[in-house]
Enzyme design. Structure first.
Site, PDB file in Angstrom:
ATOM      1  CE  LYS A  13      -2.018  -1.216   3.908  1.00 40.56           C
ATOM      2  NZ  LYS A  13      -1.322  -2.492   4.196  1.00 40.56           N
ATOM      3  NE  ARG A  87      -4.848  -1.576   9.924  1.00 44.42           N
ATOM      4  CZ  ARG A  87      -3.834  -1.092   9.226  1.00 44.42           C
ATOM      5  NH1 ARG A  87      -3.972  -0.007   8.500  1.00 44.42           N
ATOM      6  NH2 ARG A  87      -2.681  -1.703   9.259  1.00 44.42           N
ATOM      7  NE  ARG A 126       7.659  -2.183   6.373  1.00 45.53           N
ATOM      8  CZ  ARG A 126       6.343  -2.103   6.503  1.00 45.53           C
ATOM      9  NH1 ARG A 126       5.613  -1.596   5.537  1.00 45.53           N
ATOM     10  NH2 ARG A 126       5.779  -2.555   7.592  1.00 45.53           N
ATOM     11  NE  ARG A 159       5.845   0.111  10.112  1.00 48.09           N
ATOM     12  CZ  ARG A 159       4.755  -0.003   9.354  1.00 48.09           C
ATOM     13  NH1 ARG A 159       4.713   0.607   8.183  1.00 48.09           N
ATOM     14  NH2 ARG A 159       3.731  -0.709   9.757  1.00 48.09           N
ATOM     15  NE  ARG A 170       2.204  -4.679  11.084  1.00 46.05           N
ATOM     16  CZ  ARG A 170       3.295  -4.567  10.324  1.00 46.05           C
ATOM     17  NH1 ARG A 170       4.471  -4.960  10.778  1.00 46.05           N
ATOM     18  NH2 ARG A 170       3.206  -4.042   9.131  1.00 46.05           N
TER      19      ARG A 170
HETATM   20  P1  AP5 Z   1       4.874  -1.533   1.916  1.00 42.14           P
HETATM   21  O1  AP5 Z   1       4.541  -0.796   0.669  1.00 42.14           O
HETATM   22  O2  AP5 Z   1       5.547  -0.814   3.016  1.00 42.14           O
HETATM   23  O3  AP5 Z   1       3.568  -2.313   2.457  1.00 42.14           O
HETATM   24  P2  AP5 Z   1       2.255  -1.775   3.171  1.00 42.14           P
HETATM   25  O4  AP5 Z   1       1.093  -2.439   2.511  1.00 42.14           O
HETATM   26  O5  AP5 Z   1       2.241  -0.302   3.236  1.00 42.14           O
HETATM   27  O6  AP5 Z   1       2.439  -2.450   4.583  1.00 42.14           O
HETATM   28  P3  AP5 Z   1       2.367  -1.838   6.056  1.00 42.14           P
HETATM   29  O7  AP5 Z   1       3.140  -2.768   6.929  1.00 42.14           O
HETATM   30  O8  AP5 Z   1       2.727  -0.404   6.078  1.00 42.14           O
HETATM   31  O9  AP5 Z   1       0.870  -1.996   6.349  1.00 42.14           O
HETATM   32  P4  AP5 Z   1       0.241  -2.073   7.727  1.00 42.14           P
HETATM   33  O10 AP5 Z   1      -1.173  -2.077   7.324  1.00 42.14           O
HETATM   34  O11 AP5 Z   1       0.642  -3.209   8.587  1.00 42.14           O
HETATM   35  O12 AP5 Z   1       0.833  -0.822   8.516  1.00 42.14           O
HETATM   36  P5  AP5 Z   1       0.271   0.637   8.769  1.00 42.14           P
HETATM   37  O13 AP5 Z   1       1.414   1.537   8.765  1.00 42.14           O
HETATM   38  O14 AP5 Z   1      -0.871   0.891   7.866  1.00 42.14           O
HETATM   39  O15 AP5 Z   1       5.771  -2.800   1.465  1.00 42.14           O
HETATM   40  C1  AP5 Z   1       6.266  -3.743   2.408  1.00 42.14           C
HETATM   41  C2  AP5 Z   1       7.637  -4.272   1.937  1.00 42.14           C
HETATM   42  O16 AP5 Z   1       7.473  -4.976   0.719  1.00 42.14           O
HETATM   43  C3  AP5 Z   1       8.687  -3.182   1.639  1.00 42.14           C
HETATM   44  O17 AP5 Z   1       9.952  -3.614   2.044  1.00 42.14           O
HETATM   45  C4  AP5 Z   1       8.619  -3.003   0.119  1.00 42.14           C
HETATM   46  O18 AP5 Z   1       9.876  -2.596  -0.422  1.00 42.14           O
HETATM   47  C5  AP5 Z   1       8.258  -4.404  -0.331  1.00 42.14           C
HETATM   48  N1  AP5 Z   1       7.424  -4.400  -1.531  1.00 42.14           N
HETATM   49  C6  AP5 Z   1       6.351  -3.606  -1.789  1.00 42.14           C
HETATM   50  N2  AP5 Z   1       5.818  -3.880  -2.996  1.00 42.14           N
HETATM   51  C7  AP5 Z   1       6.573  -4.880  -3.519  1.00 42.14           C
HETATM   52  C8  AP5 Z   1       6.518  -5.631  -4.740  1.00 42.14           C
HETATM   53  N3  AP5 Z   1       5.584  -5.392  -5.687  1.00 42.14           N
HETATM   54  N4  AP5 Z   1       7.442  -6.599  -4.951  1.00 42.14           N
HETATM   55  C9  AP5 Z   1       8.400  -6.863  -4.004  1.00 42.14           C
HETATM   56  N5  AP5 Z   1       8.499  -6.197  -2.840  1.00 42.14           N
HETATM   57  C10 AP5 Z   1       7.594  -5.213  -2.593  1.00 42.14           C
HETATM   58  O19 AP5 Z   1      -0.299   0.520  10.250  1.00 42.14           O
HETATM   59  C11 AP5 Z   1       0.560   0.372  11.357  1.00 42.14           C
HETATM   60  C12 AP5 Z   1      -0.255   0.299  12.636  1.00 42.14           C
HETATM   61  O20 AP5 Z   1      -0.998   1.532  12.837  1.00 42.14           O
HETATM   62  C13 AP5 Z   1      -1.324  -0.790  12.702  1.00 42.14           C
HETATM   63  O21 AP5 Z   1      -0.776  -2.038  13.101  1.00 42.14           O
HETATM   64  C14 AP5 Z   1      -2.283  -0.210  13.745  1.00 42.14           C
HETATM   65  O22 AP5 Z   1      -1.778  -0.371  15.031  1.00 42.14           O
HETATM   66  C15 AP5 Z   1      -2.271   1.278  13.406  1.00 42.14           C
HETATM   67  N6  AP5 Z   1      -3.302   1.639  12.431  1.00 42.14           N
HETATM   68  C16 AP5 Z   1      -3.090   2.099  11.169  1.00 42.14           C
HETATM   69  N7  AP5 Z   1      -4.270   2.344  10.550  1.00 42.14           N
HETATM   70  C17 AP5 Z   1      -5.234   2.020  11.447  1.00 42.14           C
HETATM   71  C18 AP5 Z   1      -6.657   2.042  11.385  1.00 42.14           C
HETATM   72  N8  AP5 Z   1      -7.325   2.429  10.278  1.00 42.14           N
HETATM   73  N9  AP5 Z   1      -7.339   1.642  12.478  1.00 42.14           N
HETATM   74  C19 AP5 Z   1      -6.701   1.250  13.596  1.00 42.14           C
HETATM   75  N10 AP5 Z   1      -5.354   1.199  13.717  1.00 42.14           N
HETATM   76  C20 AP5 Z   1      -4.642   1.582  12.653  1.00 42.14           C
HETATM   77 MG    MG Z   2       2.370   1.135   4.800  1.00 35.10          MG
END
Ligand code: AP5
Ligand code: MG
Ligand code: ZN
Length: 212
Positions: A13, A87, A126, A159, A170
């Site tokens: 994402k 979410r 990552r 992270r 997660r």
């Molecule tokens: P990346 O693009 O970073 O993946 P992502 O989908 O953004 O994954 P996140 O871990 O950021 O999602 P998340 O939902 O767990 O965390 P968030 O920050 O939203 O890619 C990941 C890796 O893969 C990288 O190394 C990249 O280089 C590689 N990659 C990407 N695309 C690729 C491809 N095509 N091929 C190969 N490699 C690739 O949330 C964090 C925390 O915040 C949550 O746990 C929760 O506590 C809180 N939170 C956030 N939003 C909410 C909400 N709406 N409600 C409640 N709590 C929330």
């Molecule tokens: Mg992300």
């Protein structure tokens, strides 16, 4: 067009949002990034959210929804990508009513599909820039100089929630609370499923095709 980028942790994402921001002038609204910034700045919101984010559980809805509404208002009609929100079903319902109130539309929900084993590999490897947020991977896309961001020279770190035990929580949280949203948006005719287990540029191309 306003879109939701949906997908499990590690689905890409953040990576795809950054590409769309760079190419199409979209504004990314990432709830995860907003929480990490609030935690770093030790704001009231950050202090409340910290324990949830650190252990990979969802931050309570009442803290999330107001934050997103504020963010959308501040965009003043510019096109946006929602990354990491909604979410769960209550967040999606809250978003629907906020959109109705403000007259803003979310046109499509793109779901990035990636097998679980691959998600784990992506998250374990990552790394992110602590200054500009640029995303790296130790194997597939490392910075040119270890520990240093190509884009801004900032420090590249892991992270805190990318530790293996937190990753498990997660992914479980995603399965239990978040994945039901796919059926929710499918029923509304807005879901577009995309194979996210491909080269990031190919995934972007597929997204762009769906955005016309
Ligand atoms: P990346 O693009 O970073 O993946 P992502 O989908 O953004 O994954 P996140 O871990 O950021 O999602 P998340 O939902 O767990 O965390 P968030 O920050 O939203 O890619 C990941 C890796 O893969 C990288 O190394 C990249 O280089 C590689 N990659 C990407 N695309 C690729 C491809 N095509 N091929 C190969 N490699 C690739 O949330 C964090 C925390 O915040 C949550 O746990 C929760 O506590 C809180 N939170 C956030 N939003 C909410 C909400 N709406 N409600 C409640 N709590 C929330
Ligand atoms: Mg992300
Ligand atoms: Zn940087």
């Amino acid at each position: 067009m306003n879109i939701i980028l949906f997908g499990a942790p590690g689905a890409g994402k953040g990576t795809q949002s950054a590409l769309l921001v760079g190419r199409k002038g979209y504004h990314q609204v990432s709830t995860g990034d907003l929480f990490r910034a609030a935690i770093q700045n030790q704001t009231e919101l950050g202090l409340k959210a910290k324990s949830f984010v650190d252990r990979g559980s969802l931050v309570p809805d009442e803290l999330v929804v107001g934050m997103v509404e504020e963010e959308l208002q501040s965009l003043g009609g510019k096109p946006f990508i929602l990354d990491g929100f909604p979410r769960n079903i209550p967040q999606a319902e809250a978003l629907e009513s906020a959109l109705r109130r403000t007259g803003i539309k979310v046109d499509k929900v793109f779901s990035l599909e990636v097998p679980f084993e691959i998600l784990k590999e992506r998250l374990v490897g990552r790394r992110v820039c602590s200054n500009c947020g640029q995303v790296y991977h130790v194997l597939s896309s490392p910075p040119k100089k270890e520990g240093v961001c190509d884009r801004c020279g900032g420090k590249v770190i892991q992270r805190k929630d990318d530790q293996e035990d937190v990753i498990e929580n997660r992914l479980t949280t995603y399965m239990n609370s978040t994945s039901p949203l796919k059926a929710y948006y499918k029923a509304k005719g807005r879901l577009v499923e995309i194979d996210g287990n491909r080269d990031a540029e190919k995934v972007l191309h597929e997204l762009e095709k769906g955005m016309v």
